[in-house]
Design an enzyme around this catalytic site. Structure first.
Site, short mmCIF file in Angstrom:
data_model
loop_
_atom_site.label_atom_id
_atom_site.label_comp_id
_atom_site.label_asym_id
_atom_site.label_seq_id
_atom_site.Cartn_x
_atom_site.Cartn_y
_atom_site.Cartn_z
N TYR A 181 37.29 33.49 43.59
CA TYR A 181 38.65 34.09 42.97
C TYR A 181 38.29 34.34 41.79
CZ TYR A 181 43.60 34.67 43.21
OH TYR A 181 45.04 35.24 43.23
N GLN A 233 36.42 39.59 40.81
CA GLN A 233 36.81 40.64 42.07
C GLN A 233 37.62 39.88 43.07
OE1 GLN A 233 36.35 43.83 42.98
NE2 GLN A 233 35.22 44.25 40.93
N HIS A 244 28.61 43.24 45.92
CA HIS A 244 27.36 43.61 45.37
C HIS A 244 26.16 43.11 46.21
CE1 HIS A 244 24.53 44.18 42.12
NE2 HIS A 244 24.42 43.14 41.49
#
Length: 333
Positions: A26, A29, A109
C-alpha cells in the site's frame, strides 16, 4: 509498439467484477491501485505484513486489509506492488504456497520477472500493468475522470486470456481512459531502470548539482544558481512533456533556443553517451539487479551514506530556505 485505446474502458473493467483481487503493498502504487479498483466496483483486499505502518492508512481509506498470506488465499488476481527488493522473499513465503492454480499474478514493474528473481510456477498466468506516473497521479487522474497511460504485457499465459485480464485491470485503474501500450516484462524493466539511472533521476540530479556548483564557484549567489538550475527545470519539463523537445524550443526565447542548439551537445557529449551505454549494458546483463539486491541484503549502508552525502549538499540548504520563504513559487501538491 501496439497502442490500445479501448472505446469503452469502463465496460472492459467489468471483466474483473466478481474476482477477488489482492493488492500486495500500500505504498507508492498500491494505494492508488487499491482505491481505483474499489471505486471501479472490484472486490479488493489489501495484503500487508502485520505491523506495517500502511495498515492503518489503508483501513482509514475504507479498504479491507489482511495479512499477506491470507489476502492471497482465495484471490483470483494477485497484484505484486511491494518493493522490488522484497518481492522474491514474499512471493516464496506468502504467495506461491497459496496461489490458486490458474490464478493471475500481476506486476507494475518487470524487474523481478525479467531478471529471474521471482519464477512463478508454469500454471500461473503473469501480466504487467505499469502506469507511467506516480501513484498520487494515478489516483488523482482517476478521481478527476481521467487516467494515466499504462504499459501492459504478458509473461505466462496458460489460461489463454491473460492479455484480456491485463487490459481489464489497466482499465479498472483508469489507464484505459488515457491509452495502453503493449510491451514485455524485459523491455519495461530495462528501459525503466535505464531511464531512472541515466536521465530522470541520476542524470538529471547530477546535472542540476553540477550547474549549481559551476555558478556558485564562479561567485554567483547560491539563490540565483538554485532558481536557474533547479527551480526552472519543471517549467521546461512541462513544455517538453506537452510539446516535445522541438515544440519546447518554440515556446522559449530565441536566445534560449540558440543556446540550447549550440551548447547542449557540448555538455552531453561523447563521454556522457559512452557512460549511458555502459549503464544500459549493466541493466541488460542483470548486473544492476544483482547489485541492488545485494545492497538491500547488506542493509543498504552504501545507499544511506550516498543519500546523506547528497542531502548535505549546499543546494539542499538553499532550496529549503527559498521554498520556505517563497512558497508561492512551488507547484500545486
Amino acid at each position: 509498439m501496439n497502442i490500445i485505446r479501448p472505446p469503452e474502458p469502463e465496460q472492459l473493467a467489468l471483466r474483473l467484477r466478481g474476482l477477488r483481487i489482492a493488492v500486495l503493498g500500500y505504498g507508492a502504487q498500491g494505494h492508488a491501485h487499491a482505491q481505483n479498483l474499489r471505486d471501479a466496483g472490484c472486490d479488493v483486499v489489501v495484503g500487508l505484513r502485520r505491523g506495517s505502518p500502511r495498515w492503518e492508512p489503508a483501513c482509514l481509506d475504507g479498504l479491507h486489509v489482511e495479512e499477506t498470506a491470507a489476502a492471497v488465499s482465495g484471490s483470483r488476481v494477485v497484484m505484486m506492488l511491494l518493493p522490488d527488493e522484497v518481492q522474491p522473499e514474499v512471493y516464496a513465503r506468502d504467495v506461491a504456497p497459496r496461489l490458486e492454480a490458474g490464478a493471475y499474478l500481476g506486476f507494475a514493474h518487470g524487474l523481478a520477472i525479467a531478471f529471474g528473481k521471482l519464477v512463478p510456477g508454469p500454471r500461473v498466468n503473469t501480466f504487467l500493468v505499469a502506469p507511467k506516473g506516480p501513484g498520487t497521479l494515478v489516483r488523482r487522474r482517476f478521481v478527476e475522470g481521467g487516467g494515466v497511460p499504462c504499459l501492459i504485457g504478458v509473461g505466462q499465459d496458460p489460461a489463454g486470456d491473460t492479455r484480456d485480464v491485463a487490459v481489464a485491470y489497466a482499465c479498472a485503474i483508469g489507464g484505459g481512459r488515457a491509452g495502453l501500450l503493449e510491451t514485455t516484462f524485459r523491455d519495461e524493466a530495462e528501459t525503466d531502470l535505464f531511464g531512472e539511472q541515466a536521465v530522470l533521476c541520476g542524470g538529471l540530479s547530477e546535472l542540476i548539482r553540477a550547474g549549481f556548483e559551476t555558478l556558485v564557484e564562479a561567485g554567483y549567489a547560491p539563490e540565483l544558481a538554485y532558481l536557474e538550475c533547479l527551480h526552472e527545470c519543471k517549467q521546461v519539463a512541462d513544455l517538453i512533456q506537452r510539446h516535445g523537445i522541438a515544440g519546447m524550443r518554440q515556446h522559449i526565447s530565441h536566445t534560449a533556443c540558440y543556446g540550447d542548439l549550440s551548447r547542449g551537445r557540448r555538455v552531453i557529449g561523447p563521454a556522457v553517451r559512452a557512460a549511458m551505454r555502459e549503464i544500459l549494458a549493466e541493466v541488460r546483463s542483470g548486473a544492476f539487479a544483482d547489485e541492488w539486491l545485494a545492497e538491500h541484503a547488506g542493509g543498504c549502508e552504501r545507499m544511506r551514506a550516498a543519500a546523506q552525502r547528497d542531502a548535505d549538499h549546499p543546494i539542499e540548504q538553499v532550496g529549503a530556505r527559498l521554498r520556505a520563504e517563497l512558497p508561492m513559487m512551488l507547484p500545486p501538491a
